[in-house]
Design a protein around this motif. Sequence first.
Motif, PDB file in Angstrom:
ATOM      1  N   MET A   1      29.227  36.626 -26.357  1.00 40.64           N
ATOM      2  CA  MET A   1      27.867  36.070 -26.435  1.00 40.64           C
ATOM      3  C   MET A   1      27.923  34.566 -26.188  1.00 40.64           C
ATOM      4  O   MET A   1      28.724  33.861 -26.773  1.00 40.64           O
ATOM      5  CB  MET A   1      27.274  36.355 -27.808  1.00 40.64           C
ATOM      6  N   SER A   2      27.048  34.093 -25.278  1.00 40.92           N
ATOM      7  CA  SER A   2      26.998  32.668 -24.972  1.00 40.92           C
ATOM      8  C   SER A   2      26.467  31.885 -26.174  1.00 40.92           C
ATOM      9  O   SER A   2      25.759  32.406 -27.014  1.00 40.92           O
ATOM     10  CB  SER A   2      26.095  32.433 -23.765  1.00 40.92           C
ATOM     11  N   ASP A   3      26.837  30.595 -26.209  1.00 41.01           N
ATOM     12  CA  ASP A   3      26.314  29.710 -27.244  1.00 41.01           C
ATOM     13  C   ASP A   3      24.964  29.125 -26.860  1.00 41.01           C
ATOM     14  O   ASP A   3      24.424  28.279 -27.566  1.00 41.01           O
ATOM     15  CB  ASP A   3      27.299  28.574 -27.500  1.00 41.01           C
ATOM     16  N   ASN A   4      24.420  29.534 -25.705  1.00 43.97           N
ATOM     17  CA  ASN A   4      23.161  28.970 -25.230  1.00 43.97           C
ATOM     18  C   ASN A   4      22.414  30.021 -24.423  1.00 43.97           C
ATOM     19  O   ASN A   4      23.022  30.763 -23.637  1.00 43.97           O
ATOM     20  CB  ASN A   4      23.440  27.735 -24.361  1.00 43.97           C
ATOM     21  N   ARG A   5      21.122  30.100 -24.629  1.00 47.02           N
ATOM     22  CA  ARG A   5      20.250  30.990 -23.862  1.00 47.02           C
ATOM     23  C   ARG A   5      19.190  30.132 -23.195  1.00 47.02           C
ATOM     24  O   ARG A   5      18.740  29.121 -23.751  1.00 47.02           O
ATOM     25  CB  ARG A   5      19.577  32.022 -24.764  1.00 47.02           C
ATOM     26  N   ALA A   6      18.759  30.541 -21.996  1.00 54.30           N
ATOM     27  CA  ALA A   6      17.798  29.725 -21.257  1.00 54.30           C
ATOM     28  C   ALA A   6      16.943  30.607 -20.358  1.00 54.30           C
ATOM     29  O   ALA A   6      17.319  31.719 -19.992  1.00 54.30           O
ATOM     30  CB  ALA A   6      18.531  28.675 -20.426  1.00 54.30           C
ATOM     31  N   VAL A   7      15.791  30.059 -19.987  1.00 53.39           N
ATOM     32  CA  VAL A   7      14.867  30.717 -19.059  1.00 53.39           C
ATOM     33  C   VAL A   7      15.184  30.230 -17.653  1.00 53.39           C
ATOM     34  O   VAL A   7      15.242  29.024 -17.399  1.00 53.39           O
ATOM     35  CB  VAL A   7      13.407  30.377 -19.421  1.00 53.39           C
ATOM     36  N   VAL A   8      15.380  31.172 -16.721  1.00 53.05           N
ATOM     37  CA  VAL A   8      15.708  30.808 -15.343  1.00 53.05           C
ATOM     38  C   VAL A   8      14.715  31.436 -14.381  1.00 53.05           C
ATOM     39  O   VAL A   8      14.165  32.518 -14.628  1.00 53.05           O
ATOM     40  CB  VAL A   8      17.145  31.231 -14.960  1.00 53.05           C
ATOM     41  N   TYR A   9      14.498  30.735 -13.269  1.00 56.54           N
ATOM     42  CA  TYR A   9      13.701  31.272 -12.170  1.00 56.54           C
ATOM     43  C   TYR A   9      14.512  32.362 -11.489  1.00 56.54           C
ATOM     44  O   TYR A   9      15.657  32.148 -11.087  1.00 56.54           O
ATOM     45  CB  TYR A   9      13.367  30.152 -11.190  1.00 56.54           C
ATOM     46  N   ALA A  10      13.911  33.554 -11.365  1.00 59.17           N
ATOM     47  CA  ALA A  10      14.644  34.707 -10.825  1.00 59.17           C
ATOM     48  C   ALA A  10      13.999  35.254  -9.568  1.00 59.17           C
ATOM     49  O   ALA A  10      14.167  36.435  -9.240  1.00 59.17           O
ATOM     50  CB  ALA A  10      14.733  35.797 -11.892  1.00 59.17           C
ATOM     51  N   GLY A  11      13.274  34.421  -8.839  1.00 66.48           N
ATOM     52  CA  GLY A  11      12.587  34.866  -7.631  1.00 66.48           C
ATOM     53  C   GLY A  11      11.086  34.883  -7.859  1.00 66.48           C
ATOM     54  O   GLY A  11      10.607  34.847  -8.996  1.00 66.48           O
ATOM     55  N   ALA A  12      10.335  34.945  -6.752  1.00 67.51           N
ATOM     56  CA  ALA A  12       8.882  34.831  -6.823  1.00 67.51           C
ATOM     57  C   ALA A  12       8.284  35.805  -7.836  1.00 67.51           C
ATOM     58  O   ALA A  12       8.484  37.012  -7.746  1.00 67.51           O
ATOM     59  CB  ALA A  12       8.271  35.059  -5.450  1.00 67.51           C
ATOM     60  N   LYS A  14       8.986  35.974 -11.084  1.00 66.99           N
ATOM     61  CA  LYS A  14       9.874  36.504 -12.114  1.00 66.99           C
ATOM     62  C   LYS A  14      10.695  35.404 -12.776  1.00 66.99           C
ATOM     63  O   LYS A  14      11.217  34.510 -12.113  1.00 66.99           O
ATOM     64  CB  LYS A  14      10.820  37.546 -11.498  1.00 66.99           C
ATOM     65  N   VAL A  15      10.811  35.494 -14.099  1.00 66.45           N
ATOM     66  CA  VAL A  15      11.766  34.674 -14.848  1.00 66.45           C
ATOM     67  C   VAL A  15      12.604  35.592 -15.719  1.00 66.45           C
ATOM     68  O   VAL A  15      12.165  36.674 -16.114  1.00 66.45           O
ATOM     69  CB  VAL A  15      11.080  33.607 -15.722  1.00 66.45           C
ATOM     70  N   ASP A  16      13.820  35.179 -16.004  1.00 63.34           N
ATOM     71  CA  ASP A  16      14.722  35.916 -16.897  1.00 63.34           C
ATOM     72  C   ASP A  16      15.213  34.983 -18.001  1.00 63.34           C
ATOM     73  O   ASP A  16      15.252  33.754 -17.817  1.00 63.34           O
ATOM     74  CB  ASP A  16      15.942  36.457 -16.139  1.00 63.34           C
ATOM     75  N   PRO A  70      15.509  27.092  -6.054  1.00 62.43           N
ATOM     76  CA  PRO A  70      16.499  28.161  -5.883  1.00 62.43           C
ATOM     77  C   PRO A  70      16.496  29.110  -7.074  1.00 62.43           C
ATOM     78  O   PRO A  70      16.196  28.703  -8.212  1.00 62.43           O
ATOM     79  CB  PRO A  70      17.825  27.395  -5.811  1.00 62.43           C
ATOM     80  N   GLU A  71      16.813  30.353  -6.831  1.00 63.69           N
ATOM     81  CA  GLU A  71      16.947  31.309  -7.921  1.00 63.69           C
ATOM     82  C   GLU A  71      18.091  30.879  -8.840  1.00 63.69           C
ATOM     83  O   GLU A  71      19.106  30.345  -8.387  1.00 63.69           O
ATOM     84  CB  GLU A  71      17.201  32.709  -7.378  1.00 63.69           C
ATOM     85  N   GLY A  72      17.900  31.094 -10.122  1.00 68.52           N
ATOM     86  CA  GLY A  72      18.893  30.689 -11.112  1.00 68.52           C
ATOM     87  C   GLY A  72      18.653  29.324 -11.713  1.00 68.52           C
ATOM     88  O   GLY A  72      19.352  28.926 -12.655  1.00 68.52           O
ATOM     89  N   LEU A  73      17.646  28.600 -11.196  1.00 66.50           N
ATOM     90  CA  LEU A  73      17.326  27.279 -11.741  1.00 66.50           C
ATOM     91  C   LEU A  73      16.843  27.418 -13.184  1.00 66.50           C
ATOM     92  O   LEU A  73      15.922  28.186 -13.469  1.00 66.50           O
ATOM     93  CB  LEU A  73      16.225  26.633 -10.902  1.00 66.50           C
ATOM     94  N   VAL A  74      17.476  26.691 -14.105  1.00 67.43           N
ATOM     95  CA  VAL A  74      17.017  26.674 -15.503  1.00 67.43           C
ATOM     96  C   VAL A  74      15.748  25.846 -15.573  1.00 67.43           C
ATOM     97  O   VAL A  74      15.710  24.693 -15.159  1.00 67.43           O
ATOM     98  CB  VAL A  74      18.092  26.095 -16.439  1.00 67.43           C
ATOM     99  N   LEU A  75      14.681  26.454 -16.090  1.00 68.01           N
ATOM    100  CA  LEU A  75      13.364  25.838 -16.093  1.00 68.01           C
ATOM    101  C   LEU A  75      13.138  24.984 -17.344  1.00 68.01           C
ATOM    102  O   LEU A  75      13.883  25.066 -18.313  1.00 68.01           O
ATOM    103  CB  LEU A  75      12.293  26.929 -16.031  1.00 68.01           C
ATOM    104  N   ILE A 375       5.759  31.106 -29.186  1.00 68.12           N
ATOM    105  CA  ILE A 375       6.390  32.404 -28.956  1.00 68.12           C
ATOM    106  C   ILE A 375       7.896  32.186 -28.917  1.00 68.12           C
ATOM    107  O   ILE A 375       8.369  31.052 -28.767  1.00 68.12           O
ATOM    108  CB  ILE A 375       5.916  33.071 -27.642  1.00 68.12           C
ATOM    109  N   SER A 376       8.663  33.248 -29.038  1.00 73.20           N
ATOM    110  CA  SER A 376      10.116  33.113 -29.013  1.00 73.20           C
ATOM    111  C   SER A 376      10.605  32.865 -27.588  1.00 73.20           C
ATOM    112  O   SER A 376       9.897  33.127 -26.613  1.00 73.20           O
ATOM    113  CB  SER A 376      10.773  34.384 -29.561  1.00 73.20           C
ATOM    114  N   LEU A 377      11.832  32.376 -27.484  1.00 73.60           N
ATOM    115  CA  LEU A 377      12.426  32.162 -26.167  1.00 73.60           C
ATOM    116  C   LEU A 377      12.506  33.473 -25.393  1.00 73.60           C
ATOM    117  O   LEU A 377      12.245  33.515 -24.176  1.00 73.60           O
ATOM    118  CB  LEU A 377      13.822  31.553 -26.320  1.00 73.60           C
ATOM    119  N   GLU A 378      12.829  34.557 -26.075  1.00 74.07           N
ATOM    120  CA  GLU A 378      12.970  35.852 -25.399  1.00 74.07           C
ATOM    121  C   GLU A 378      11.629  36.377 -24.891  1.00 74.07           C
ATOM    122  O   GLU A 378      11.593  37.255 -24.026  1.00 74.07           O
ATOM    123  CB  GLU A 378      13.611  36.867 -26.345  1.00 74.07           C
ATOM    124  N   GLN A 379      10.524  35.859 -25.416  1.00 74.37           N
ATOM    125  CA  GLN A 379       9.202  36.266 -24.950  1.00 74.37           C
ATOM    126  C   GLN A 379       8.718  35.441 -23.759  1.00 74.37           C
ATOM    127  O   GLN A 379       7.578  35.622 -23.310  1.00 74.37           O
ATOM    128  CB  GLN A 379       8.190  36.145 -26.091  1.00 74.37           C
TER     129      GLN A 379
END
Length: 406
Positions: A1-12, A14-16, A70-75, A375-379
Amino acid sequence: MSDNRAVVYAGAGKVDVVDVDFPSFTLQDGPGVNPASVGRKCPHGVILKVVSTNICGSDQHMVRGRTTAPEGLVLGHEITGEVIEVGPDVEFVKVGDLCSVPFNIACGRCRNCKEGKTGICLNVNPDRPGAAYGYVDMGGWVGGQAQYIMVPYADWNLLKFPDRDQAMEKILDLTMLSDIFPTGFHGCITAGVGVGSTVYIAGAGPVGLAAAASAQLLGAAVVIVGDLNAARLAQARSFGCETVDVSQGDPKDQIEQLLGVPEVDCGVDAVGFEARGHGHGAATEAPATVLNSLMDITTAGGAIGIPGLYVTGDPGAVDEAAKVGALSLSLGTGWAKSLSLATGQCPVMSYHRSLMMAILHDKVQIAKAVNARPISLEQAPQGYAEFDSGEATKFVLDPHNLISAA
């Protein structure tokens, strides 16, 4: 498990929310990072535990696929956090400080920074003046919709809150200091808003609503907000604004019904490059509509503040000119009326301390004005989707559940 979670651009569209590296004081290669910045040392930086980080309409432009991100950019560029580690060159900021982070990154050393133009710092982006966290073409600095982030030039950039407990009680207001409150305020200042002004604000998204609250704080006599979205117009009315539904036609006619004259003293563009037409053309994108309308309805000798975002690369634009940021403006109208237009990033540091004091001393309720909801990061994916659908809400991500606990 990573020590950090983040929201990334995943394509038009979509975010993950994904595992990412824990921040360090050296810039690493990654999506959107300028090659010239890889390996850059930041001993002047700090590591923040993110307390709140907001979803911004500017982020939505990227997520819709309307930029070259670019995809994968941390927002994420609207950040408030607690200092948990300081670099060896940091002198004044201390571990435990709770701080607001201006969205524009500034070195504090260059000519522009020394003149207060922190939105166009000359040393933080190899490609052009000005930088921001988690944004396309803005220097490649990692975004803050995450659990942890590195903030460079910390002694210069960070705004420390004077009392932690008081700050946590007002965190939904104070989180707006990183961007939309100063940005809306800047739009009003550059439009010349003052005591007794009549003001038209195009756009009832969070920046437009923040501009409306700012106009009231500055003493405007009448604040009119225009939009297509009924829920957002209702939100503007909830704190005393007049409203114009631009789907019903030219704002000028509705402004005349409100004021007795078809013009205002001051205009603010809080829409930007994805503007739509008015009246029967409201469903069609027409990126110059808002600017041309504002030049038409702002009184001769007046000013227009333009905090709305315009870009030089828009692959989804309606025509080839707009794809490179070239719009069909009625500049002749602006010239004939001797109008002043102010564009560009808000220099957040010019305003954030004063606006913090207004919040702490109950002179403004900015979270209520923009309808802030944690809201939570996961939301985050759900928050992006609801915001994009036009919900009249400012979504505030709570990566460590600290807002809920408070």
